[in-house]
Write a protein that holds these residues in place. Structure first.
Motif, PDB file in Angstrom:
ATOM      1  N   UNK A  54      60.111   7.207  43.215  1.00 52.58           N
ATOM      2  CA  UNK A  54      61.379   6.924  43.894  1.00 52.58           C
ATOM      3  C   UNK A  54      62.289   8.156  43.926  1.00 52.58           C
ATOM      4  N   UNK A  55      62.888   8.386  45.071  1.00 51.33           N
ATOM      5  CA  UNK A  55      63.812   9.489  45.348  1.00 51.33           C
ATOM      6  C   UNK A  55      63.137  10.860  45.450  1.00 51.33           C
ATOM      7  N   UNK A  56      61.813  10.930  45.290  1.00 50.06           N
ATOM      8  CA  UNK A  56      61.108  12.205  45.416  1.00 50.06           C
ATOM      9  C   UNK A  56      60.094  12.224  46.553  1.00 50.06           C
ATOM     10  N   UNK A  57      59.505  11.088  46.876  1.00 47.59           N
ATOM     11  CA  UNK A  57      58.547  11.034  47.963  1.00 47.59           C
ATOM     12  C   UNK A  57      57.254  10.351  47.588  1.00 47.59           C
ATOM     13  N   UNK A  58      56.344  10.348  48.559  1.00 43.80           N
ATOM     14  CA  UNK A  58      55.069   9.649  48.405  1.00 43.80           C
ATOM     15  C   UNK A  58      53.938  10.496  48.940  1.00 43.80           C
ATOM     16  N   UNK A  59      52.731  10.166  48.487  1.00 40.69           N
ATOM     17  CA  UNK A  59      51.541  10.757  49.082  1.00 40.69           C
ATOM     18  C   UNK A  59      50.487   9.670  49.234  1.00 40.69           C
ATOM     19  N   UNK A  60      49.791   9.739  50.337  1.00 41.08           N
ATOM     20  CA  UNK A  60      48.669   8.861  50.623  1.00 41.08           C
ATOM     21  C   UNK A  60      47.450   9.754  50.767  1.00 41.08           C
ATOM     22  N   UNK A  61      46.414   9.485  49.969  1.00 42.47           N
ATOM     23  CA  UNK A  61      45.177  10.247  50.059  1.00 42.47           C
ATOM     24  C   UNK A  61      44.089   9.333  50.613  1.00 42.47           C
ATOM     25  N   UNK A  62      43.473   9.779  51.694  1.00 37.05           N
ATOM     26  CA  UNK A  62      42.407   9.034  52.342  1.00 37.05           C
ATOM     27  C   UNK A  62      41.111   9.771  52.039  1.00 37.05           C
ATOM     28  N   UNK A  63      40.153   9.043  51.427  1.00 39.18           N
ATOM     29  CA  UNK A  63      38.894   9.648  51.001  1.00 39.18           C
ATOM     30  C   UNK A  63      37.761   9.015  51.800  1.00 39.18           C
ATOM     31  N   UNK A  64      37.025   9.853  52.500  1.00 44.01           N
ATOM     32  CA  UNK A  64      35.895   9.402  53.312  1.00 44.01           C
ATOM     33  C   UNK A  64      34.649   9.407  52.442  1.00 44.01           C
ATOM     34  N   UNK A  65      34.188   8.213  52.100  1.00 43.23           N
ATOM     35  CA  UNK A  65      33.029   8.056  51.209  1.00 43.23           C
ATOM     36  C   UNK A  65      31.734   8.345  51.953  1.00 43.23           C
ATOM     37  N   UNK A  66      30.685   8.655  51.188  1.00 44.94           N
ATOM     38  CA  UNK A  66      29.365   8.877  51.779  1.00 44.94           C
ATOM     39  C   UNK A  66      28.814   7.608  52.376  1.00 44.94           C
TER      40      UNK A  66
END
Length: 85
Positions: free
Chosen positions: A73-85
């Protein structure tokens, strides 16, 4: 009043999977909202239908892709999308 910033990074994971990370410096997402973030009933803002991330998650699940969230909160977010084999 901080200026909005979005970064997009691509990289290989330790397992040699392709990953894309989207990072922002927005308001962040509290833990209680994160728990329901991908449900189609989530509406953290009145102007939102709450369907966007639900639809993303539905597509991701159909294609053996993983999504991870990190947020402060108040700093930001990250979304990591991982493409599996």
């Amino acid at each position: 009043n901080k200026k909005g910033l979005i970064q997009v990074l691509s990289f290989f994971t330790d397992k040699k999977e392709i990953a894309v990370k989207i990072i922002d410096n927005g308001n962040g997402i509290t833990d209680d909202i994160q728990d329901d973030l991908f449900k189609n009933i989530t509406q953290s803002e009145k102007k939102s239908s709450g369907l966007g991330l639900y639809l993303c998650k539905s597509i991701i699940d159909e294609h053996n892709i993983e999504i991870e969230i990190e947020s402060t909160p108040n700093l930001g977010s990250s979304f990591t999308i991982i493409f599996k084999d």
